[in-house]
Design a protein around this motif. Structure first.
Motif, PDB file in Angstrom:
ATOM      1  N   LYS A 134       0.834  -1.197   0.000  1.00 29.69           N
ATOM      2  CA  LYS A 134       0.000   0.000   0.000  1.00 29.69           C
ATOM      3  C   LYS A 134       0.872   1.252   0.000  1.00 29.69           C
ATOM      4  O   LYS A 134       1.907   1.293   0.658  1.00 29.69           O
ATOM      5  CB  LYS A 134      -0.890  -0.003   1.243  1.00 29.69           C
ATOM      6  CG  LYS A 134      -1.964  -1.095   1.163  1.00 29.69           C
ATOM      7  CD  LYS A 134      -3.293  -0.648   1.706  1.00 29.69           C
ATOM      8  CE  LYS A 134      -4.330  -1.760   1.509  1.00 29.69           C
ATOM      9  NZ  LYS A 134      -5.521  -1.555   2.323  1.00 29.69           N
TER      10      LYS A 134
ATOM     11  N   ASN B 257       0.592   4.964   1.121  1.00 29.40           N
ATOM     12  CA  ASN B 257      -0.308   5.789   1.935  1.00 29.40           C
ATOM     13  C   ASN B 257      -0.092   7.279   1.682  1.00 29.40           C
ATOM     14  O   ASN B 257       0.846   7.874   2.187  1.00 29.40           O
ATOM     15  CB  ASN B 257      -0.110   5.450   3.418  1.00 29.40           C
ATOM     16  CG  ASN B 257      -1.084   6.193   4.317  1.00 29.40           C
ATOM     17  OD1 ASN B 257      -1.946   6.948   3.836  1.00 29.40           O
ATOM     18  ND2 ASN B 257      -0.964   5.989   5.616  1.00 29.40           N
TER      19      ASN B 257
ATOM     20  N   GLY C 274      -3.053  12.925   6.959  1.00 30.50           N
ATOM     21  CA  GLY C 274      -2.610  12.979   8.347  1.00 30.50           C
ATOM     22  C   GLY C 274      -3.749  12.724   9.305  1.00 30.50           C
ATOM     23  O   GLY C 274      -4.810  13.264   9.101  1.00 30.50           O
ATOM     24  N   PRO C 275      -3.504  11.899  10.348  1.00 33.58           N
ATOM     25  CA  PRO C 275      -2.306  11.095  10.583  1.00 33.58           C
ATOM     26  C   PRO C 275      -1.911  10.356   9.320  1.00 33.58           C
ATOM     27  O   PRO C 275      -2.778   9.973   8.536  1.00 33.58           O
ATOM     28  CB  PRO C 275      -2.734  10.124  11.682  1.00 33.58           C
ATOM     29  CG  PRO C 275      -3.866  10.823  12.392  1.00 33.58           C
ATOM     30  CD  PRO C 275      -4.535  11.652  11.361  1.00 33.58           C
ATOM     31  N   CYS C 276      -0.603  10.166   9.155  1.00 33.15           N
ATOM     32  CA  CYS C 276      -0.097   9.754   7.857  1.00 33.15           C
ATOM     33  C   CYS C 276       1.047   8.755   7.988  1.00 33.15           C
ATOM     34  O   CYS C 276       1.421   8.355   9.085  1.00 33.15           O
ATOM     35  CB  CYS C 276       0.387  10.974   7.104  1.00 33.15           C
ATOM     36  SG  CYS C 276       1.822  11.715   7.887  1.00 33.15           S
ATOM     37  N   ILE C 277       1.567   8.413   6.845  1.00 29.10           N
ATOM     38  CA  ILE C 277       2.661   7.450   6.789  1.00 29.10           C
ATOM     39  C   ILE C 277       3.856   7.891   7.649  1.00 29.10           C
ATOM     40  O   ILE C 277       4.188   9.072   7.719  1.00 29.10           O
ATOM     41  CB  ILE C 277       3.093   7.245   5.318  1.00 29.10           C
ATOM     42  CG1 ILE C 277       4.093   6.102   5.186  1.00 29.10           C
ATOM     43  CG2 ILE C 277       3.653   8.537   4.724  1.00 29.10           C
ATOM     44  CD1 ILE C 277       4.340   5.680   3.732  1.00 29.10           C
TER      45      ILE C 277
ATOM     46  N   LYS D 285       8.665   2.649   8.076  1.00 32.19           N
ATOM     47  CA  LYS D 285       8.448   1.270   8.531  1.00 32.19           C
ATOM     48  C   LYS D 285       9.290   0.938   9.762  1.00 32.19           C
ATOM     49  O   LYS D 285       8.843   0.238  10.667  1.00 32.19           O
ATOM     50  CB  LYS D 285       8.821   0.276   7.414  1.00 32.19           C
ATOM     51  CG  LYS D 285       7.884   0.280   6.221  1.00 32.19           C
ATOM     52  CD  LYS D 285       6.604  -0.509   6.489  1.00 32.19           C
ATOM     53  CE  LYS D 285       5.589  -0.318   5.358  1.00 32.19           C
ATOM     54  NZ  LYS D 285       4.256   0.047   5.830  1.00 32.19           N
TER      55      LYS D 285
ATOM     56  N   PHE E 268       7.539   2.057  12.844  1.00 26.48           N
ATOM     57  CA  PHE E 268       6.446   1.143  13.225  1.00 26.48           C
ATOM     58  C   PHE E 268       7.014  -0.100  13.908  1.00 26.48           C
ATOM     59  O   PHE E 268       6.503  -0.560  14.913  1.00 26.48           O
ATOM     60  CB  PHE E 268       5.632   0.711  11.998  1.00 26.48           C
ATOM     61  CG  PHE E 268       4.871   1.836  11.328  1.00 26.48           C
ATOM     62  CD1 PHE E 268       4.353   2.891  12.069  1.00 26.48           C
ATOM     63  CD2 PHE E 268       4.659   1.841   9.949  1.00 26.48           C
ATOM     64  CE1 PHE E 268       3.641   3.926  11.456  1.00 26.48           C
ATOM     65  CE2 PHE E 268       3.955   2.863   9.334  1.00 26.48           C
ATOM     66  CZ  PHE E 268       3.449   3.904  10.081  1.00 26.48           C
ATOM     67  N   GLN E 269       8.081  -0.649  13.329  1.00 24.30           N
ATOM     68  CA  GLN E 269       8.669  -1.870  13.857  1.00 24.30           C
ATOM     69  C   GLN E 269       9.164  -1.670  15.293  1.00 24.30           C
ATOM     70  O   GLN E 269       8.841  -2.451  16.196  1.00 24.30           O
ATOM     71  CB  GLN E 269       9.833  -2.300  12.943  1.00 24.30           C
ATOM     72  CG  GLN E 269      10.307  -3.712  13.189  1.00 24.30           C
ATOM     73  CD  GLN E 269       9.195  -4.736  13.017  1.00 24.30           C
ATOM     74  OE1 GLN E 269       8.463  -4.705  12.023  1.00 24.30           O
ATOM     75  NE2 GLN E 269       9.015  -5.610  13.998  1.00 24.30           N
TER      76      GLN E 269
ATOM     77  N   GLN F 219       1.287  14.851  13.896  1.00 19.91           N
ATOM     78  CA  GLN F 219       0.836  13.718  13.084  1.00 19.91           C
ATOM     79  C   GLN F 219       1.034  13.836  11.577  1.00 19.91           C
ATOM     80  O   GLN F 219       0.277  13.250  10.816  1.00 19.91           O
ATOM     81  CB  GLN F 219      -0.619  13.403  13.417  1.00 19.91           C
ATOM     82  CG  GLN F 219      -1.636  14.475  13.060  1.00 19.91           C
ATOM     83  CD  GLN F 219      -1.859  15.478  14.168  1.00 19.91           C
ATOM     84  OE1 GLN F 219      -1.101  15.526  15.116  1.00 19.91           O
ATOM     85  NE2 GLN F 219      -2.882  16.297  14.055  1.00 19.91           N
TER      86      GLN F 219
ATOM     87  N   ALA G  41       3.210  10.379  15.628  1.00 15.92           N
ATOM     88  CA  ALA G  41       1.813   9.964  15.652  1.00 15.92           C
ATOM     89  C   ALA G  41       0.960  11.046  16.303  1.00 15.92           C
ATOM     90  O   ALA G  41       1.479  11.943  16.959  1.00 15.92           O
ATOM     91  CB  ALA G  41       1.690   8.658  16.433  1.00 15.92           C
ATOM     92  N   ALA G  42      -0.337  10.968  16.117  1.00 19.32           N
ATOM     93  CA  ALA G  42      -1.251  11.921  16.748  1.00 19.32           C
ATOM     94  C   ALA G  42      -1.134  11.824  18.266  1.00 19.32           C
ATOM     95  O   ALA G  42      -0.812  10.774  18.810  1.00 19.32           O
ATOM     96  CB  ALA G  42      -2.687  11.622  16.320  1.00 19.32           C
TER      97      ALA G  42
ATOM     98  N   VAL H 208      -3.603   4.674  -1.549  1.00 16.49           N
ATOM     99  CA  VAL H 208      -4.708   5.024  -0.645  1.00 16.49           C
ATOM    100  C   VAL H 208      -4.587   6.464  -0.133  1.00 16.49           C
ATOM    101  O   VAL H 208      -3.509   7.037  -0.086  1.00 16.49           O
ATOM    102  CB  VAL H 208      -4.815   4.039   0.551  1.00 16.49           C
ATOM    103  CG1 VAL H 208      -4.974   2.608   0.061  1.00 16.49           C
ATOM    104  CG2 VAL H 208      -3.617   4.154   1.471  1.00 16.49           C
TER     105      VAL H 208
ATOM    106  N   ILE I 292       1.770  -2.458  13.621  1.00 15.55           N
ATOM    107  CA  ILE I 292       2.255  -2.958  12.334  1.00 15.55           C
ATOM    108  C   ILE I 292       1.112  -3.032  11.324  1.00 15.55           C
ATOM    109  O   ILE I 292       1.222  -2.552  10.207  1.00 15.55           O
ATOM    110  CB  ILE I 292       2.903  -4.360  12.493  1.00 15.55           C
ATOM    111  CG1 ILE I 292       4.079  -4.300  13.493  1.00 15.55           C
ATOM    112  CG2 ILE I 292       3.345  -4.907  11.145  1.00 15.55           C
ATOM    113  CD1 ILE I 292       5.252  -3.457  13.060  1.00 15.55           C
TER     114      ILE I 292
ATOM    115  N   GLU J 293      -0.723   5.333  11.268  1.00 14.97           N
ATOM    116  CA  GLU J 293      -0.739   6.070   9.995  1.00 14.97           C
ATOM    117  C   GLU J 293      -2.127   6.170   9.386  1.00 14.97           C
ATOM    118  O   GLU J 293      -2.286   6.719   8.295  1.00 14.97           O
ATOM    119  CB  GLU J 293       0.230   5.442   8.984  1.00 14.97           C
ATOM    120  CG  GLU J 293      -0.165   4.041   8.532  1.00 14.97           C
ATOM    121  CD  GLU J 293       0.733   3.464   7.426  1.00 14.97           C
ATOM    122  OE1 GLU J 293       1.157   4.221   6.530  1.00 14.97           O
ATOM    123  OE2 GLU J 293       1.002   2.252   7.467  1.00 14.97           O
TER     124      GLU J 293
END
Lengths: 355, 355
Positions: free
Chosen positions: A2, A4, A8-11, A14, A17-18, A190, A195-196, A316, B25, B36
């Motif tokens: 995907k 993105n 916002g909130p947005c990408i 990675k 996130f991990q 965000q 993040a928000a 998206v 994730i 996100e």
């Protein structure tokens, strides 16, 4: 995969996130979740200290500015700015470049007199007004540097000679700025910061407390500055995610490096919009945002069909805001050129299919 | 294994950590991180709707109350309560049961007249004052139901016949309450509801807007009530974690079931404190909190030695607040009886070692 393009909130990267995901189970090998540790623990105090240091380093914040992590989003800053620096009965000058700028002015008008010095509402905010002056008796001038809905951006601080406040919610950390141009810079996290749930405020120490108002402590920047953003329980996880994201940005080479990437990303997409006869940019060319790229097609049918194709291609969040229509591709720091190329390819594919 | 007796942010159920970690994730098989996704996405709107419905169900909130998820913690509510319901020049009555109650009163005093109707400061807040009356001209009465630092709790709403506001930050959702006893109930999430970064406010609709003040929208409960807690970008992840935690509580059987567990947990620990000659409870017996159990030893040397043993047994966060000293075991909803037993065992072990 995907892509993105959400506004916002947005990408976010990675890697962020991990690492955030792992910390929810076990933070820094403490055997505890980041969600259950005390905000007064040494481990979390270190997170706040590092997050502040990274903001200072990445934006080259002068020493006479405080860097705060607050709650309530930019909307709370719409009120906190005048509460902190506009004396009772004082006047402030606002530049109206869209819905968010309008809201900021409206909230300030509950706390003093607001003069809107210029507005681009006559053309549905598709440009940045440049020819205006601010009243000599205004305490400060406020503008919104990036207008997500309309895809416009202010790259140069307007030439005014009074203290200036800027809402940089959607372009902070995307390009090099001179912090000293402003007395207050604020930004909901965000988009490019995290993040928000957390809001960055960079404020010149000499203007702290200048409104002379008897404020509840939570609304007084001084409370937070004195306490190193730990005046009350902070939004622990949101600050942690910001810290991870700031680390990522530093590892990439910092703001000047990401700015070059952002220039290339934006140029790539705008070039296709200008080349492809089916698409048309909505923002005035010289004011085009590098963060939010807005464009339309000739008919609602075409737009629906392209949206369908985009969806199939994993793109998206590209539907435009209802007040502009068409499309909005938000291309924040963490969005890679690969995603830009995927969008451009879809636009070319749609052109072929339409022949 | 670690037993987290921290006062807050504090332990949450392992299942909540697990699910939250996965959502960072991939949230709900969207292929996107919870960090996100747009707060306007259907998926997240569903989270807010479910979180509100769970609060309503678990606390049996009457229909004429709004349930809000806000930012800024209880400290922001110290200001927002009077901003929303205390007219300019009005008077409010506050019960002083500790540092947090004192802070709430102090913030309110910036917005009107505050009368402290009773205080237990004479005995370092080790009891709850019960013999007091409120002035007839006060707009509302405010109290703090659980005093984390001193280990006291108010189980019965004080008998006053004016609108009542309660700060339930550290005991909300730990026992059955009658929401209709109060006009406003507020609570920072980071004890029994979820992670730091979100604040629960339950407010009777008929008192909305009764202060008559011209408030910035972000501080007006009405803005948030009308928008279903989506007036501006909400703290997405914190609300999500609360929703998971509320689901967990419902699956356990709800508030009445957890209340029974909490009674047993607290009794088990207090019984050991009362039995073991080395330990002494600090709170007045009839006011003992079920959430924060405070106790001391005779000498600093003993306390240091016990703290050392506790650390070896994986018991973390039991050091008392500096204003009381000794120990504070916070035994919130998610802390299991296994952890209580581990602490009791350590106390017994220490007694043996001291013989």
């Amino acid at each position: 995969m995907k892509h993105n393009f959400g506004a916002g909130p947005c990408i976010l990267p990675k890697e962020v996130f991990q690492e955030a995901s792992e910390a929810v189970i076990d933070f820094n090998n403490t055997g505890l979740s980041i969600l259950e540790i005390s905000h007064r623990s040494k481990e979390f105090e270190q997170v706040v200290i590092e997050a502040e240091a990274l903001v200072r380093e990445l934006l080259q914040v002068p020493d006479d500015y405080s860097v705060l992590f607050l709650q309530g989003g930019a909307t709370q800053q719409f009120a906190m700015v005048p509460m902190n620096i506009l004396p009772e009965g004082g006047k402030a000058a606002y530049l109206d470049t869209g819905v968010w700028a309008t809201k900021a002015a409206k909230e300030a008008s509950k706390l003093g007199t607001v003069e809107v010095v210029a507005s681009s509402s006559d053309k549905n905010y598709n440009y940045i007004p440049k020819d205006f002056s601010v009243p000599a008796d205004a305490t400060y001038f406020h503008y919104t540097s990036n207008n997500t809905i309309y895809g416009t951006e202010v790259f140069e601080k307007p030439q005014v000679d009074i203290p200036t406040v800027v809402d940089m919610s959607s372009d902070i950390l995307s390009r090099v700025i001179n912090v000293a141009d402003h007395d207050i810079i604020y930004a909901g996290a965000q988009k490019n910061m995290g993040a928000a749930g957390v809001t960055l405020v960079i404020v010149k120490n000499s203007i702290l407390g200048t409104s002379g108002r008897n404020l509840p402590s939570i609304f007084d920047y001084q409370s937070h500055a004195k306490a190193g953003s730990m005046f009350n329980t902070p939004p622990v996880f949101s600050i942690y995610v910001s810290m991870l994201n700031l680390r990522w940005l530093k590892a990439k080479g910092g703001v000047s490096v990401i700015e070059q990437e952002n220039i290339i990303k934006a140029r790539t997409l705008y070039e296709e919009i200008d080349r492809n006869p089916l698409f048309k940019g909505t923002a005035n060319e010289e004011d085009r945002s590098r963060m939010n790229v807005t464009f339309v097609m000739d008919t609602p049918e075409q737009e629906a069909a392209f949206l369908e194709l985009a969806k199939k291609r994993g793109l998206v969040g590209i539907k435009g805001h209802r007040s502009v229509g068409g499309f909005r591709a938000s291309i924040y720091n963490a969005l890679s050129i690969t995603s830009i190329n995927a969008l451009v390819d879809a636009m070319k594919e749609f052109e072929e299919l339409s022949k």
